[in-house]
Write an enzyme that holds these catalytic residues in place. Structure first.
Site, PDB file in Angstrom:
ATOM      1  N   LYS A 220       0.811  -1.222   0.000  1.00 27.06           N
ATOM      2  CA  LYS A 220       0.000   0.000   0.000  1.00 27.06           C
ATOM      3  C   LYS A 220       0.845   1.274   0.000  1.00 27.06           C
ATOM      4  O   LYS A 220       2.036   1.253   0.309  1.00 27.06           O
ATOM      5  CB  LYS A 220      -0.969  -0.025   1.184  1.00 27.06           C
ATOM      6  CG  LYS A 220      -2.108  -0.998   0.901  1.00 27.06           C
ATOM      7  CD  LYS A 220      -3.266  -0.882   1.839  1.00 27.06           C
ATOM      8  CE  LYS A 220      -4.374  -1.814   1.323  1.00 27.06           C
ATOM      9  NZ  LYS A 220      -5.406  -2.063   2.306  1.00 27.06           N
ATOM     10  N   ARG A 254      -3.710  -9.971   4.918  1.00 24.63           N
ATOM     11  CA  ARG A 254      -4.117 -10.013   3.500  1.00 24.63           C
ATOM     12  C   ARG A 254      -2.941  -9.517   2.674  1.00 24.63           C
ATOM     13  O   ARG A 254      -2.554  -8.360   2.789  1.00 24.63           O
ATOM     14  CB  ARG A 254      -5.351  -9.112   3.321  1.00 24.63           C
ATOM     15  CG  ARG A 254      -5.926  -9.089   1.923  1.00 24.63           C
ATOM     16  CD  ARG A 254      -7.102  -8.109   1.860  1.00 24.63           C
ATOM     17  NE  ARG A 254      -7.690  -8.066   0.545  1.00 24.63           N
ATOM     18  CZ  ARG A 254      -7.203  -7.347  -0.474  1.00 24.63           C
ATOM     19  NH1 ARG A 254      -6.139  -6.592  -0.315  1.00 24.63           N
ATOM     20  NH2 ARG A 254      -7.791  -7.385  -1.651  1.00 24.63           N
TER      21      ARG A 254
HETATM   22  N1  HH2 Z   1      -7.436  -3.630   0.625  1.00 23.97           N
HETATM   23  C1  HH2 Z   1      -7.726  -3.609  -0.690  1.00 23.97           C
HETATM   24  C2  HH2 Z   1      -8.880  -4.250  -1.161  1.00 23.97           C
HETATM   25  N2  HH2 Z   1      -9.684  -4.925  -0.339  1.00 23.97           N
HETATM   26  N3  HH2 Z   1     -10.211  -5.695   1.841  1.00 23.97           N
HETATM   27  C3  HH2 Z   1      -9.931  -5.755   3.148  1.00 23.97           C
HETATM   28  N4  HH2 Z   1     -10.724  -6.435   3.987  1.00 23.97           N
HETATM   29  N5  HH2 Z   1      -8.837  -5.115   3.673  1.00 23.97           N
HETATM   30  C4  HH2 Z   1      -7.984  -4.397   2.891  1.00 23.97           C
HETATM   31  O1  HH2 Z   1      -7.013  -3.814   3.432  1.00 23.97           O
HETATM   32  C5  HH2 Z   1      -8.249  -4.315   1.482  1.00 23.97           C
HETATM   33  C6  HH2 Z   1      -9.393  -4.986   0.989  1.00 23.97           C
HETATM   34  C7  HH2 Z   1      -6.830  -2.888  -1.632  1.00 23.97           C
HETATM   35  O2  HH2 Z   1      -5.807  -3.717  -2.096  1.00 23.97           O
HETATM   36  P1  HH2 Z   1      -5.809  -4.468  -3.519  1.00 23.97           P
HETATM   37  O3  HH2 Z   1      -6.972  -5.414  -3.580  1.00 23.97           O
HETATM   38  O4  HH2 Z   1      -4.519  -5.088  -3.794  1.00 23.97           O
HETATM   39  O5  HH2 Z   1      -5.955  -3.279  -4.556  1.00 23.97           O
HETATM   40  P2  HH2 Z   1      -7.142  -2.775  -5.484  1.00 23.97           P
HETATM   41  O6  HH2 Z   1      -8.253  -2.326  -4.583  1.00 23.97           O
HETATM   42  O7  HH2 Z   1      -6.523  -1.645  -6.285  1.00 23.97           O
HETATM   43  O8  HH2 Z   1      -7.582  -3.930  -6.337  1.00 23.97           O
END
Ligand code: HH2
Length: 275
Positions: A220, A254
């Site tokens: 992040k 995660r």
């Molecule tokens: N972070 C992201 C998405 N979903 N869900 C939970 N429960 N907690 C988190 O910290 C979280 C989440 C963002 O990360 P990522 O899925 O890699 O990115 P993007 O939203 O750009 O797909």
């Protein structure tokens, strides 16, 4: 303590690793790499081989500034991947905020629903309550489009904790037992660097909710701010953050980089066992 997660009952004695698979063209860390359903399923299997305890499949990027996707498009991205992964041996979580898609994914056999809006959409609680799936309730200030513009808190740990306590109570009132609930402070979702650091420092307070605690710090922006590195080069920082999250009370981390996280947590667990 355990988490009832669809077909699985997960012991929470050691930190569990949730591997992230984004079936999106625009995710901040891996956007486009796994947008194709075959590639996404291959990546999921790779993460299982690396030691993922569960997988989180997402079809909508929620990175700061991201545009929402339609139900049709999100469905088209994730359902074929979930189908391909049926019977893969680990619980499958769907990262979505759309109640209709939650219902369809539950019918398709998903074990967990991970919602960055903590099941606050009308009909979201109803969509998940009747099935034995786990639910992840996450805190976010604002909306992905604008959430990083000027996040403000008086006492960030207290405010996020208060919000999650209210959402846990709402979930329980809808018939979702505590052993199906995961709470997540939502690192980077409407939070400045100082807020994210305070939450990581104060993560132990979230254990008072009496439900499983999840932390998602992987790759992040806060890690970019601390290291000056681009998302794909934040593996070392992400592993350090996952380790600190585990140390401070996370039951589930995660992450995108499962193998590296797995090794670090193995060392940590061995030291803690003999402490
Ligand atoms: N972070 C992201 C998405 N979903 N869900 C939970 N429960 N907690 C988190 O910290 C979280 C989440 C963002 O990360 P990522 O899925 O890699 O990115 P993007 O939203 O750009 O797909």
């Amino acid at each position: 303590m355990f988490l009832q997660c669809g077909k699985f009952k997960l012991a929470l004695e050691r930190p569990l690793i949730m591997g992230v698979v984004n079936v999106t063209p625009d995710s901040f860390s891996d956007g486009g790499l796994f947008a194709d359903r075959t590639r996404a399923a291959d990546q999921a299997r790779r993460l299982i081989d690396e030691g993922a305890d569960l997988l989180d499949i997402g079809g909508e990027s929620t990175r700061p500034g991201a545009a929402p996707v339609t139900l049709d498009e999100e469905r088209r991205r994730v359902l074929p991947v979930l189908e391909r992964l049926a019977g893969c041996g680990v619980p499958l979580s769907l990262d979505t905020r759309k109640p209709e898609l939650m219902r369809e994914a539950i019918a398709a056999g998903v074990d967990m629903v991970n919602d960055i809006t903590a099941l606050s959409a009308p009909a979201a609680l109803d969509a998940v309550a009747g099935a034995p799936v786990a639910v992840c309730l996450m805190h976010m200030q604002g909306e992905p489009g604008t959430m990083q513009a000027s996040p403000r808190y008086g006492d960030v740990v207290g405010e996020v904790l208060g919000f999650l306590a209210a959402r846990v109570a709402a979930a329980e009132a809808a018939g979702i037992a505590r052993d199906r609930i995961v709470a997540d402070p939502g690192f980077g979702f409407g939070k400045a660097l100082e807020h994210n650091l305070a939450l990581l420092r104060g993560l132990g307070a979230f254990r008072t909710l009496g439900v499983a605690v999840m932390a998602g710090l992987s790759r992040k922006a806060m890690l970019g701010a601390l290291t000056g590195r681009e998302p794909r080069d934040r593996v070392h920082a992400s592993v350090a953050a996952a380790l600190l999250a585990a140390q401070n009370g996370a039951h589930i981390v995660r992450v995108h980089d499962v193998a590296a996280t797995r090794d670090a947590l193995a060392v940590w667990a061995a030291v803690m066992r003999n402490a």
